[in-house]
Write a protein that holds these residues in place. Structure first.
Motif, mmCIF file in Angstrom:
data_model
loop_
_atom_site.group_PDB
_atom_site.id
_atom_site.type_symbol
_atom_site.label_atom_id
_atom_site.label_comp_id
_atom_site.label_asym_id
_atom_site.label_seq_id
_atom_site.Cartn_x
_atom_site.Cartn_y
_atom_site.Cartn_z
ATOM 1 N N HIS A 98 22.249 22.295 4.905
ATOM 2 C CA HIS A 98 22.079 23.566 5.620
ATOM 3 C C HIS A 98 21.113 23.530 6.796
ATOM 4 N N ILE A 99 20.245 22.548 6.850
ATOM 5 C CA ILE A 99 19.212 22.554 7.885
ATOM 6 C C ILE A 99 19.803 22.412 9.288
ATOM 7 N N LEU A 100 20.959 21.760 9.397
ATOM 8 C CA LEU A 100 21.562 21.539 10.714
ATOM 9 C C LEU A 100 22.628 22.575 11.066
ATOM 10 N N ARG A 101 22.741 23.619 10.264
ATOM 11 C CA ARG A 101 23.705 24.671 10.571
ATOM 12 C C ARG A 101 23.136 25.619 11.633
ATOM 13 N N GLU A 102 23.952 26.542 12.071
ATOM 14 C CA GLU A 102 23.528 27.467 13.120
ATOM 15 C C GLU A 102 22.480 28.444 12.587
ATOM 16 N N GLU A 103 21.743 29.045 13.538
ATOM 17 C CA GLU A 103 20.851 30.131 13.145
ATOM 18 C C GLU A 103 21.705 31.298 12.637
ATOM 19 N N LEU A 142 17.370 18.316 14.742
ATOM 20 C CA LEU A 142 17.384 19.756 14.991
ATOM 21 C C LEU A 142 16.498 20.133 16.176
ATOM 22 N N ILE A 143 15.299 19.565 16.224
ATOM 23 C CA ILE A 143 14.377 19.961 17.290
ATOM 24 C C ILE A 143 14.822 19.398 18.637
ATOM 25 N N MET A 144 15.428 18.215 18.646
ATOM 26 C CA MET A 144 15.898 17.660 19.912
ATOM 27 C C MET A 144 17.147 18.389 20.404
ATOM 28 N N GLN A 145 17.973 18.852 19.480
ATOM 29 C CA GLN A 145 19.156 19.617 19.873
ATOM 30 C C GLN A 145 18.784 20.969 20.477
ATOM 31 N N ASN A 146 17.644 21.493 20.062
ATOM 32 C CA ASN A 146 17.260 22.843 20.479
ATOM 33 C C ASN A 146 16.039 22.863 21.395
ATOM 34 N N LYS A 147 15.626 21.702 21.894
ATOM 35 C CA LYS A 147 14.371 21.628 22.644
ATOM 36 C C LYS A 147 14.390 22.433 23.939
ATOM 37 N N ASP A 148 15.581 22.705 24.461
ATOM 38 C CA ASP A 148 15.656 23.483 25.701
ATOM 39 C C ASP A 148 15.462 24.979 25.462
ATOM 40 N N LYS A 149 15.433 25.366 24.183
ATOM 41 C CA LYS A 149 15.138 26.763 23.860
ATOM 42 C C LYS A 149 13.620 26.929 23.864
#
Length: 374
Positions: A98-103, A142-149
């Motif tokens: 579940h950790i890699l699923r969407e918000e 997860l953090i690298m996928q979302n780092k631009d946020k």
């Protein structure tokens, strides 16, 4: 099927409300273990329906909220058994599935991981090496996928979770093995390059600096123990080579020395404080690595901080400056030629103040630096 889905949804919502009702929890605490947790496990393992996963995660997080309270209504033996079940059964399920699923599923998963991690005695309930590796790998992904946020709570939540996990030495080791140095270097540089003044950007930066602090503190401890082994010949004979490898891996972080200096006068005292500590650790472990670290602006900032800081901070700054200018002639030249010899004049003024207060330790640090500059 749709009616069954609705029934399960209603039941899940009812159970969530039940967990929030503390009086009911106290009266029917046994069914948490016999019925509720098995149901949540089933929902998280066998269902791909977001609503079911969300409900199960909400229930688990509500349980954790209750377990954190000093006046938790659950009997102590129930508390112990629930914590054990959450750690042994649910942690791996949530990390793997579940950790890699969407918000918001990922965010609720982060909250669960971080909270259960703080509630568990890791000496008596260790997390397997493979599970640790999977957890860190997924969090890094997860953090690298979302780092631009760069704004919002999601990236801050990931960074906060990593910082919490890093309290365990074994986890820091796993993080380093999986590329922590390059990841935190990129993330910190990205945050510093952001032009946003949003508070969430500062919160993310603070979490990342806290993680860096944990990392460098761990490395410094290994290096100190390795030096002790070399000195006495007693202890783990592998420590010196381990320490050397750690130092090699962390050398790229020398590029953060300048940014840490720039953060020293930050208006957020938490950021300024941890930037100073990281600067101290970086210069102890890496120094200047033969690179021209210091600019005229850096010397101005350091001089200003020396004039306005307390004695403890002054000593940290003086040691850091000495390591930087003694390790690179270009930085030494910048320090010597700074406008109106600002650093030299600042040191001479500090020496007078230290002499009036008979602070021999501070005077010694100042003299060491003046000897290099004059």
């Amino acid at each position: 099927p749709s009616s069954l889905t609705e029934i399960i949804s209603y039941v899940s919502q009812t159970l969530d409300a039940f967990v929030r009702a503390r009086d009911l929890l106290s009266l029917f605490s046994e069914i948490l273990l016999t019925d509720l947790l098995p149901l949540c496990s089933q929902l998280l393992v066998s269902s791909n329906v977001d609503e079911f996963s969300l409900c199960a995660l909400c229930i688990l997080n509500e349980l954790l909220t209750e377990l954190k309270l000093t006046d938790c209504v659950l009997p102590s033996h129930i508390q112990r058994d629930i914590k054990q079940e959450l750690h042994q059964t649910f942690l791996s399920i949530i990390c793997d599935r579940h950790i890699l699923r969407e918000e918001p599923i990922a965010l609720l998963s982060l909250r669960f991981i971080q909270t259960i991690w703080t509630l568990i005695d890791h000496t008596s309930t260790p997390f397997s090496i493979q599970s640790q590796s999977n957890l860190i790998s997924n969090l890094f992904t997860l953090i690298m996928q979302n780092k631009d946020k760069s704004t919002g709570t999601f990236v801050q939540g990931i960074a906060s979770c990593l910082t919490t996990l890093s309290e365990q030495r074994e986890i820091i080791q796993t993080m380093i093995e999986q590329g922590l140095v390059s990841i935190q270097l990129q993330l910190i540089q990205d945050q510093l390059a952001s032009s946003s003044t949003d508070r969430s950007v500062m919160n993310i930066l603070l979490e990342l600096l806290s993680l860096l602090d944990r990392d460098l503190t761990y490395v410094l401890d290994v290096v100190k123990r390795a030096l002790q082994v070399k000195k006495t010949g007693a202890g783990d004979s592998d420590l010196p080579s381990i320490a050397e490898k750690l130092l090699q891996v962390h050398k790229p972080l020398v590029t953060l020395v300048g940014p840490m200096i720039n953060l020293l006068p930050n208006e957020d005292p938490s950021i300024a404080k941890i930037a100073l500590h990281n600067l101290s650790l970086l210069t102890q472990l890496i120094g200047s690595e033969g690179k021209a670290i210091l600019s005229k602006n850096h010397i101005h900032i350091l001089s200003s901080m020396l004039r306005t800081s307390d004695t403890t901070k002054q000593k940290l700054l003086l040691r850091a400056i000495k390591r930087l200018i003694s390790g690179d002639k270009r930085s030494l030249d910048v320090a010597r030629s700074n406008t109106n010899s600002e650093l030299t004049q600042t040191l001479q003024q500090l020496k007078k103040s230290a002499a009036s207060e008979a602070d021999a330790g501070l005077i010694s640090h100042i003299d060491d630096l003046l000897h290099l500059l004059l």
